[in-house]
Design a protein around this motif. Structure first.
Motif, PDB file in Angstrom:
ATOM      1  N   UNK A 192     -36.387  18.274  29.784  1.00 20.32           N
ATOM      2  CA  UNK A 192     -37.494  19.132  30.224  1.00 20.32           C
ATOM      3  C   UNK A 192     -37.549  19.205  31.754  1.00 20.32           C
ATOM      4  N   UNK A 193     -37.188  18.107  32.414  1.00 18.59           N
ATOM      5  CA  UNK A 193     -37.286  18.019  33.867  1.00 18.59           C
ATOM      6  C   UNK A 193     -36.229  18.831  34.611  1.00 18.59           C
ATOM      7  N   UNK A 194     -35.108  19.146  33.947  1.00 15.21           N
ATOM      8  CA  UNK A 194     -34.042  19.836  34.689  1.00 15.21           C
ATOM      9  C   UNK A 194     -33.656  21.208  34.117  1.00 15.21           C
ATOM     10  N   UNK A 195     -34.381  21.682  33.123  1.00 11.88           N
ATOM     11  CA  UNK A 195     -34.070  22.996  32.536  1.00 11.88           C
ATOM     12  C   UNK A 195     -34.115  24.090  33.602  1.00 11.88           C
ATOM     13  N   UNK A 196     -35.098  24.057  34.466  1.00 11.40           N
ATOM     14  CA  UNK A 196     -35.236  25.090  35.490  1.00 11.40           C
ATOM     15  C   UNK A 196     -34.035  25.089  36.442  1.00 11.40           C
TER      16      UNK A 196
END
Length: 147
Positions: free
Chosen positions: A9-13
């Motif tokens: 979730x922390x690195x999807x962007x």
């Protein structure tokens, strides 16, 4: 220091942003949606490459169940995309992503890792060959609009 992180979730962007650099005909929103699906799916995955806390590359993997040119066993692990920022290329970083993909594929029980490239993408073809991929065939794809 170079690190490789599995999609979260922390690195999807960050992965979505890098994907828009690889696939320039996509938007950040499209890639965010796509990698959200990747994150939530059962088998596909992606890895983020970081150099000194800077997001510089990624690799996206899937599991292909149908025909894959040259594959001996199905399903197979498949590289859907790999990208390293231009200023970090030719330093062996993409190979690190490939090795991470190989580890992931083996851990899932797959015996082959497959990929593809556009015929005219000589850099990609050379990269794959240098890392031990064997060319399985060449195709030209056609489309005919029926309207």
């Amino acid at each position: 220091m170079t690190t490789i992180q599995e999609i979260s979730r922390d690195n999807i962007s960050a992965i979505a942003h890098l994907a828009t650099l690889l696939w320039s005909d996509t938007t950040q929103e499209e890639m965010l949606s796509h990698f959200e699906e990747v994150y939530l799916s059962e088998h596909p995955t992606a890895f983020l490459l970081k150099q000194d806390q800077k997001d510089i590359g990624f690799i996206e993997l899937s599991v292909r169940q149908d025909y894959v040119e040259g594959a001996e066993d199905l399903p197979v692990a498949y590289i859907e995309g790999i990208y390293v920022d231009q200023s970090f290329r030719k330093k062996g970083l993409a190979i690190q992503l490939i090795h991470k993909a190989e580890q992931w594929a083996r851990s899932q029980g797959y015996t082959q890792l497959c990929s593809d490239s556009e015929l005219d993408n000589i850099g990609s073809v050379t990269f794959h060959q240098k890392d031990g991929f064997e060319e399985a065939g060449r195709i030209i794809c056609f489309v005919k609009n029926l309207n």
